[in-house]
Enzyme design. Structure first.
Site, short mmCIF file in Angstrom:
data_model
loop_
_atom_site.label_atom_id
_atom_site.label_comp_id
_atom_site.label_asym_id
_atom_site.label_seq_id
_atom_site.Cartn_x
_atom_site.Cartn_y
_atom_site.Cartn_z
N GLN A 17 0.85 -1.19 0.00
CA GLN A 17 0.00 0.00 0.00
C GLN A 17 0.89 1.24 0.00
O GLN A 17 1.55 1.51 1.00
CB GLN A 17 -0.86 -0.05 1.27
N GLY A 18 0.92 1.96 -1.10
CA GLY A 18 1.79 3.13 -1.21
C GLY A 18 1.04 4.43 -0.98
O GLY A 18 0.68 5.12 -1.94
N SER A 60 1.77 6.68 2.34
CA SER A 60 2.56 7.67 3.10
C SER A 60 3.81 8.12 2.35
O SER A 60 4.44 7.33 1.63
CB SER A 60 3.00 7.07 4.44
N SER A 83 4.70 -1.15 4.06
CA SER A 83 4.83 -2.51 4.62
C SER A 83 4.89 -3.54 3.51
O SER A 83 4.10 -3.49 2.56
CB SER A 83 3.63 -2.85 5.51
N GLU A 141 -8.83 -1.18 6.95
CA GLU A 141 -7.59 -1.28 7.73
C GLU A 141 -7.83 -0.94 9.20
O GLU A 141 -7.22 -1.53 10.09
CB GLU A 141 -6.53 -0.33 7.13
N SER A 174 -2.43 7.78 12.75
CA SER A 174 -1.95 7.76 14.14
C SER A 174 -3.10 7.81 15.15
O SER A 174 -4.23 8.19 14.82
CB SER A 174 -1.02 8.95 14.39
C1 LIG Z 1 4.10 -0.43 11.38
C2 LIG Z 1 3.72 0.58 10.36
C3 LIG Z 1 3.29 0.17 9.12
C4 LIG Z 1 2.94 1.12 8.14
N1 LIG Z 1 2.58 0.66 6.90
C5 LIG Z 1 2.29 1.57 5.94
C6 LIG Z 1 1.97 1.13 4.62
O1 LIG Z 1 1.97 -0.07 4.33
N2 LIG Z 1 1.70 2.05 3.69
C7 LIG Z 1 1.70 3.40 3.97
O2 LIG Z 1 1.39 4.18 3.07
N3 LIG Z 1 2.03 3.85 5.20
C8 LIG Z 1 2.33 2.97 6.19
N4 LIG Z 1 2.67 3.40 7.44
C9 LIG Z 1 2.81 4.84 7.68
C10 LIG Z 1 1.71 5.45 8.52
O3 LIG Z 1 0.47 5.44 7.85
C11 LIG Z 1 2.15 6.87 8.91
O4 LIG Z 1 3.34 6.75 9.66
C12 LIG Z 1 1.09 7.59 9.71
O5 LIG Z 1 0.00 7.95 8.91
C13 LIG Z 1 1.65 8.86 10.40
O6 LIG Z 1 2.29 9.67 9.48
P1 LIG Z 1 3.78 10.24 9.77
O7 LIG Z 1 4.65 9.09 10.14
O8 LIG Z 1 4.15 11.07 8.60
O9 LIG Z 1 3.64 11.13 11.06
P2 LIG Z 1 3.14 12.63 11.11
O10 LIG Z 1 1.93 12.78 10.28
O11 LIG Z 1 4.30 13.53 10.82
O12 LIG Z 1 2.75 12.77 12.64
C14 LIG Z 1 3.74 12.90 13.68
C15 LIG Z 1 2.99 13.06 15.00
O13 LIG Z 1 2.18 14.24 14.96
C16 LIG Z 1 0.83 13.92 15.23
N5 LIG Z 1 -0.06 14.74 14.40
C17 LIG Z 1 0.11 15.03 13.07
N6 LIG Z 1 -0.91 15.80 12.65
C18 LIG Z 1 -1.73 15.98 13.69
C19 LIG Z 1 -2.97 16.68 13.87
N7 LIG Z 1 -3.55 17.33 12.86
N8 LIG Z 1 -3.56 16.62 15.09
C20 LIG Z 1 -2.98 15.96 16.12
N9 LIG Z 1 -1.80 15.28 16.03
C21 LIG Z 1 -1.19 15.30 14.82
C22 LIG Z 1 0.67 12.46 14.88
O14 LIG Z 1 -0.37 11.87 15.62
C23 LIG Z 1 2.03 11.90 15.27
O15 LIG Z 1 2.05 11.63 16.65
C24 LIG Z 1 3.02 2.50 8.44
C25 LIG Z 1 3.45 2.92 9.71
C26 LIG Z 1 3.81 1.97 10.66
C27 LIG Z 1 4.28 2.43 11.99
#
Ligand SMILES: Cc1cc2nc3c(=O)[nH]c(=O)nc-3n(C[C@H](O)[C@H](O)[C@H](O)COP(=O)(O)OP(=O)(O)OC[C@H]3O[C@@H](n4cnc5c(N)ncnc54)[C@H](O)[C@@H]3O)c2cc1C
Length: 383
Positions: A134-135, A137, A169, A252, A367
């Site tokens: 799944q692409g 992020s 993933s 999901e 998150s």
């Molecule tokens: C085990 C695992 C598997 C994953 N698999 C996939 C996958 O297969 N495909 C894929 O596309 N992605 C995948 N992801 C990525 C995941 O979807 C993102 O990490 C997630 O959406 C958070 O984005 P970010 O890491 O950019 O954090 P950010 O968006 O930068 O957030 C950082 C922190 O700020 C907080 N925050 C951000 N904006 C707000 C807001 N508006 N209000 C309150 N708090 C906020 C967040 O809650 C977090 O604590 C995976 C992540 C993990 C950990």
């Protein structure tokens, strides 16, 4: 009901009969099941064992249950799939590996994917030969997914895709990627995103594994450098990628919790063998959280099976799943000394990897803070 070969399911079984017959098959301990029950020292071994198990389940017909015939299935419903994975967990399979995406991406592909293409490739998803990823992020587009920058530019009868995805993933093992890319102006945000199916073996695709704190490396960074994607490989409508993403995230965050919790429950039951009399309330927390996610995710499966898309309610299902995964592992860590100090192999290493993984489950699929925000605004209607 039609007849079937010994050890193979008849078509038209209700969920109870399907579960009972499948249980009989599992009791015979087929070699692929035994391989999937072993502790896996790494991601490659886990994936290899799961490919073997998927092949055996497909060959015998079990994993085709619950999927439509047009996609290589044998009919039946989501409840059959829920029963199959529950039985596999009960029989000691430790997780789904990349085949998690059968329940995350599969329902959306079948509803919104290009029909002929999906019918052609789905059987190879079911038999374990072709995994998906799944692409969504990107380095600067996680919670704010509508900010994504990967571009897909129309070029004759294809799109040319360039950009970078992260935390993808199982990308290293995937043949196909369901990718969100921008096909219009960035200012249009979620209205200019298209969902495309990209062949991960195409020239211009590069996958770099990311090692996690638990030593596993199923996550990856994927770059796309002018990758050609046939125009017919759009899921949903062009520029309708946001609706596709929401459809996927409903699974999901919602129904997937059922599948995941089956493995957590099994892990909890295994760890009970190590439990002393004093657990400082940690076991009680784990049991309560597990019961909550079990009830709510079973309701999600029932509701989706009746045709309802889960929408915002999937957010609290995901929150409950996170609580269960974390409290179960907190309790396991407190009671099973091998998790902190046991050998770096076998079941101790698996349990330790599971503990570390439980620290990041509040992030995938959106998150915890974002899910809390959804519950507050869209369910509780807080200002
Ligand atoms: C085990 C695992 C598997 C994953 N698999 C996939 C996958 O297969 N495909 C894929 O596309 N992605 C995948 N992801 C990525 C995941 O979807 C993102 O990490 C997630 O959406 C958070 O984005 P970010 O890491 O950019 O954090 P950010 O968006 O930068 O957030 C950082 C922190 O700020 C907080 N925050 C951000 N904006 C707000 C807001 N508006 N209000 C309150 N708090 C906020 C967040 O809650 C977090 O604590 C995976 C992540 C993990 C950990």
């Amino acid at each position: 009901m039609s007849s079937s070969a010994p050890g193979r399911p008849s078509t038209g079984l209700d969920v109870g009969d399907f579960g009972a017959q499948f249980d009989d098959w599992l009791q015979q301990q087929p070699p692929a099941l035994r391989a999937a029950q072993q502790p896996h020292p790494g991601t490659d071994q886990h994936m290899a064992a799961m490919r073997g198990l998927m092949a055996a389940l497909h060959e015998a017909g079990w994993s085709r249950y619950g999927w439509p015939e047009r996609a290589g299935g044998l009919g039946g419903s989501l409840r059959h799939r829920a029963a199959m994975w529950q039985a596999l967990a009960r029989h000691g399979v430790t997780g789904m590996a990349a085949f998690e995406h059968l329940e995350v991406l599969g329902p959306t592909l079948l509803e919104l994917g290009p029909p002929e293409f999906t019918a052609d490739v789905f059987p190879r998803f079911l038999d374990g030969t072709q995994a998906w990823c799944q692409g969504f992020s990107e380095p600067d587009a996680g919670s704010d997914l509508a900010a994504l920058r990967t571009r897909a530019v129309p070029d004759g009868d294809a799109y040319r895709v360039s950009g970078r995805k992260i935390w993808t993933s199982w990308a290293r093992f995937a043949k196909w990627c369901l990718l969100l890319a921008r096909t219009g102006p960035a200012e249009a945000r979620h209205r200019s995103i298209t969902a495309l199916i990209v062949d991960m073996e195409s020239p211009g695709v590069a996958v770099r594994s990311l090692e996690q704190a638990n030593g596993r490396d199923e996550l990856a960074e994927v770059t796309f450098d002018d990758v050609a994607v046939p125009a017919g490989r759009v899921v949903g409508a062009p520029e309708g990628g946001w609706a596709v993403a929401m459809h996927i995230l409903g699974h999901e965050r919602g129904t997937f919790a059922w599948f995941r919790h089956c493995f957590l429950l099994r892990h909890l039951e295994d760890e009970l063998a190590f439990a002393g009399p004093e657990t400082d309330g940690l076991l009680e927390d784990a049991l309560l959280d597990m019961a909550s996610v079990r009830a709510v995710s079973a309701a999600a499966v029932a509701s989706r099976d009746e045709g309802t898309l889960l929408g915002p309610s999937a957010a609290y299902t995901k929150l409950l799943l996170c609580s269960a995964e974390q409290s179960m592992n907190d309790w396991a860590l407190a009671t099973d000394s091998d998790i902190a100090a046991g050998p770096l192999e076998g079941t101790a290493e698996e349990a330790r990897a599971a503990y570390f993984f439980s620290r990041i489950v509040t992030i995938y699929g959106g998150s915890k803070q974002m899910q809390l925000d959804t519950v507050a605004k869209q369910i509780l209607k807080l200002p």
